[in-house]
Structures are given as structure tokens and as C-alpha cells.
Design a protein around this motif. Structure first.
Motif, mmCIF file in Angstrom:
data_model
loop_
_atom_site.group_PDB
_atom_site.id
_atom_site.type_symbol
_atom_site.label_atom_id
_atom_site.label_comp_id
_atom_site.label_asym_id
_atom_site.label_seq_id
_atom_site.Cartn_x
_atom_site.Cartn_y
_atom_site.Cartn_z
ATOM 1 N N GLY A 95 0.995 -1.282 -0.018
ATOM 2 C CA GLY A 95 0.005 0.059 0.094
ATOM 3 C C GLY A 95 1.139 1.267 -0.138
ATOM 4 N N GLU A 112 -0.157 -0.964 -4.396
ATOM 5 C CA GLU A 112 -1.699 -0.733 -4.196
ATOM 6 C C GLU A 112 -1.779 0.368 -3.934
ATOM 7 N N SER A 115 -6.098 0.785 -1.185
ATOM 8 C CA SER A 115 -6.376 0.329 0.191
ATOM 9 C C SER A 115 -4.892 0.503 0.948
ATOM 10 N N SER A 116 -5.226 1.007 2.181
ATOM 11 C CA SER A 116 -4.203 1.322 3.024
ATOM 12 C C SER A 116 -4.444 1.050 4.761
ATOM 13 N N GLU A 119 -5.972 4.068 6.313
ATOM 14 C CA GLU A 119 -7.483 4.391 6.217
ATOM 15 C C GLU A 119 -8.418 3.227 6.842
ATOM 16 N N LEU A 120 -7.892 1.982 6.759
ATOM 17 C CA LEU A 120 -8.894 0.967 7.785
ATOM 18 C C LEU A 120 -8.892 1.263 9.293
ATOM 19 N N ALA A 143 -8.321 -4.072 10.899
ATOM 20 C CA ALA A 143 -8.157 -4.016 9.265
ATOM 21 C C ALA A 143 -8.121 -5.303 8.940
ATOM 22 N N LEU A 145 -6.511 -6.097 5.699
ATOM 23 C CA LEU A 145 -5.893 -5.248 4.543
ATOM 24 C C LEU A 145 -5.986 -6.064 3.142
ATOM 25 N N GLY A 148 -9.246 -5.179 2.101
ATOM 26 C CA GLY A 148 -9.637 -3.662 1.859
ATOM 27 C C GLY A 148 -10.814 -3.492 2.751
ATOM 28 N N LYS A 171 -17.241 -0.703 3.437
ATOM 29 C CA LYS A 171 -15.996 -1.365 3.668
ATOM 30 C C LYS A 171 -16.060 -1.990 5.106
#
Length: 390
Positions: A95, A112, A115-116, A119-120, A143, A145, A148, A171
Motif C-alpha cells: 500500500g 496498491e 487500500s491502506s 485508512e482502515l 483492518a 488489509l 480492503g 468497507k
């Protein structure tokens, strides 16, 4: 934030993972009979059993993943904004922001940008806020990962409205977890008796900047800063700091001061399964990396790293910053050393589900899951340089 009493603190317990020996005494070394000579890495046998590979095939497979992990570490040192990484087979996915994608691709890894981890992680915090007064029914959150999304485990008796609210969030993936309660077995053992009354496991030995001999362990093992004895009742150190505080928001890392006449030996004991494995460094290996742990109750169990930055509950104590792995643990395994690809220290057992039945030395056949305190985070917090083999 009050989560449901849900997960076993597989500690105040013992696992004899990294060796501690009196200064000047004979300790296991890679050339000793107790050290496996034909298994250069602790995960070779695990991959052979899991995938039906020959030893040579398993070693090549792990070497590829080790090389890619090293490439990732090099990119981070160059300033690439790595925000999570995971394996898909032997392909390492990273990510990163779009500005770093070309550099990652040129290094042979797959960038990628959609998706990080961060963020999650932010979304996981919003899940707990959204649960509000019903947060007592949330078992774990964190998360996922590779997919996502944020995974949420709810108790079986969670209100239907809570499930609907969380299902409606973008999500967020909701499942039902086991009905779990806290657990703390007291298991006599070889290494780390706490005075008074309970037992725990040695984690990873190292040194502070002033040269002081110390040991990283699970924080709940040294809550109350106990005197620490070995299995023979000999004093080997003192608990000097913990970030685990029962009933409060916590982090499960702690520090033991090793007595001056004793020394930490950076070799993970596989509990009779396949010898000792010298620790070559520490890392947060990518999600999907193979990992094994040593524990007093369940011995040598293996799996893969599945998540970082999980928030879990131990009897009303909300613990953040844990990693999750598909490695089986039971009461008695707390503090046990997790070691990964590249013979890199990964962490110390924090806890897992009550009711897991791992057997003894079952490798990947044990099933279940567990949580561990990443050793990198604990070492950085306390300013510890962990000991390694030469």
C-alpha cells in the motif's frame, strides 16, 4: 471504550521461548546438539507440512518471501510511503501513495494505491464510535488489509440493530464470534515465575542505550512489577515497567530488568519440536507471512500473520495495537515468542479465544487464532536493541 469480555489473556502464564542463562554458563548455540542443523529456518518444516513441498522447495519458497521482505525494508529506508503490505502467494503487495507506485513496481513488488492500513485503522475507530452504547457486544475490530475492509466480530447475543448499523457501513465486514470469557491459568514452568503467585514467559532479551540487560515481554506479565524467578526458584530479574493496566485502555507491552549475573540468549526454543532458532533481527513481516510461536501449553504452533493494529478486550481491559495470526494458543502460552520468515522476531503472545484446543506441537494443524504484541513496537517504545545471533 468498553468491549465485551471476550478473549482469553493467555497469560500470567509460561512458555519458555527465548532462553535465559546464568552469565558464563553453557547456552544453546546453532552448533549444539539441541539446535536443529537441517532446518535452517523455523518455518521450513511448517511449509513442508502445509503445502506438501520438499525441504528444498520449502526453503526456496521462504527465500523468495524473505528477499521481498528485505526489498520492502529497503524501500522504506529510502523514504517510500509504505502503508501496509501483504503477500498474495509469493507476490508482495504494498500500500503506497500514487507518487511512490513506480518505485515499488521497479523494485519487483506490486503497488496498491486504493487500500491502506491507516485508512482502515481510521474506519475501525469509526466502527467503535458507531456501535456506541452497544460496543459491549463488539468482540474484536480491525483492518483486513488484503480484502480492503474492516473486520468486526460480534457476540452471538449482539442486538440485531447493531449488526444492521455496522452492515450498512461501507468497507465493513461483520461476523459472529465465539462466546468467550477471560481466562488465566497458572502453569508451573521452566523460565519465568512471578513472585508472588503466577507464571509467565520470557520474551526477547536486549539492551538499553546504557547497556543495561533487559527483556521485552507481554505487559500483563509484569503488571505490579513483580520479582521474577526461573523454574528452579532462582531470582533472575524484576518487572520494571508495563503499559497494561487492568480495567483501563491499555497496550500489552512490558519490560523486565535482567539481573547482572544472568544473560539473555537470543534463541527461540521450539519446545522439543525442532530445536532452537537463532534470532537474526526483528520486523513486522507483511500480512500473509508465515509465523510460528513457542508456548508452554501448546508447544510449537504455526500459521500466518493476518492483521495489524487490532483492538481486543481482555476482561474489560481494552488493548490496542495488537497483531493477529492464525496461530493457535491456549491459556499458558502468554509471552511466548513469535518468529517469522528470515528468523526475525515478530512478537510476544498476548491472548486468544477461550476454548481453543491446540494439542501439542501441532504446527499449522492446530487451527484457531491468536493476538501478539509486535516486538518492533515494544522495542521502539522502550528504546531496546534486541539481542541477535552473530
Amino acid at each position: 471504550m468498553n468491549l465485551r469480555n471476550s478473549l482469553s489473556l493467555t497469560g500470567a502464564l509460561i512458555s519458555a521461548s527465548v532462553v535465559l542463562a546464568p552469565m558464563g554458563s553453557a547456552a544453546p548455540t546453532p552448533g549444539d546438539p539441541g539446535v536443529s542443523k537441517d532446518m535452517a529456518a523455523p518455518l521450513t518444516e511448517y511449509v513442508m507440512e502445509r503445502d506438501g513441498k520438499s525441504q528444498a522447495q520449502a526453503e526456496r519458497y521462504l527465500a523468495v518471501k524473505d528477499d521481498k521482505q528485505e526489498t520492502l525494508q529497503t524501500l522504506e529506508k529510502r523514504g517510500v510511503g509504505v502503508d501496509g503490505a501483504w503477500f498474495e502467494g509469493t507476490q508482495l503487495v504494498v500500500g503506497v501513495p500514487r507518487t511512490d507506485a513506480a518505485q515499488v513496481r521497479a523494485a519487483g513488488l506490486r503497488p496498491e494505491t486504493a487500500s491502506s492500513q491507516s485508512e482502515l485503522d481510521s474506519l475501525a475507530e469509526k466502527v467503535l464510535e458507531h456501535a456506541g452504547k452497544d460496543s459491549a457486544h463488539v468482540l474484536t475490530v480491525g483492518a483486513n488489509l488484503p480484502d480492503g475492509v474492516v473486520d468486526v466480530r460480534l457476540a452471538e447475543d449482539a442486538p440485531r440493530g447493531l449488526r444492521h448499523r455496522l452492515d450498512a457501513m461501507d468497507k465493513v465486514s461483520v461476523s459472529t464470534g465465539e462466546a468467550l470469557t477471560t481466562q488465566a491459568d497458572v502453569v508451573p514452568g521452566r523460565i519465568m515465575d512471578l513472585s508472588p503467585g503466577t507464571n509467565c514467559s520470557l520474551g526477547y532479551p536486549g539492551r538499553l542505550s546504557n547497556g543495561d540487560n533487559v527483556l521485552l515481554t507481554a505487559g500483563h506479565c509484569v503488571e505490579g512489577l513483580p520479582a521474577i524467578l526461573d523454574g528452579n526458584g532462582t531470582h533472575i530479574g524484576e518487572g520494571v515497567h508495563t503499559r497494561f493496566h487492568s480495567g483501563s485502555s491499555s497496550v500489552d507491552m512490558g519490560l523486565m530488568d535482567i539481573d547482572s549475573e544472568d544473560t539473555g540468549v537470543p534463541q527461540v526454543d521450539s519446545r522439543g519440536h525442532s530445536g532452537y532458532y537463532g534470532v537474526k533481527g526483528m520486523s513486522k513481516n507483511a500480512i500473509g507471512s508465515e509465523i510460528c510461536k513457542a508456548g508452554n501449553t501448546t508447544g510449537w504452533t504455526c500459521g500466518e500473520i493476518t492483521a495489524y493494529n487490532k483492538t481486543v478486550n481482555y476482561g474489560g481491559t481494552v488493548v490496542s495495537g495488537l497483531a493477529e495470526a492464525s496461530v493457535c494458543t491456549e491459556g499458558g502460552d502468554s509471552g511466548g515468542a513469535y518468529i517469522g520468515v528470515g528468523n526475525l522476531a515478530q512478537g510476544m503472545t498476548s491472548g486468544g479465544p477461550v476454548g481453543a484446543n491446540c494439542g501439542w506441537n501441532q504446527g499449522h494443524n492446530a487451527g484457531s487464532y491468536s493476538f501478539f504484541q509486535p516486538v518492533v513496537d515494544a522495542a521502539n517504545y522502550y528504546g531496546v536493541t534486541i539481542d541477535t545471533v552473530s
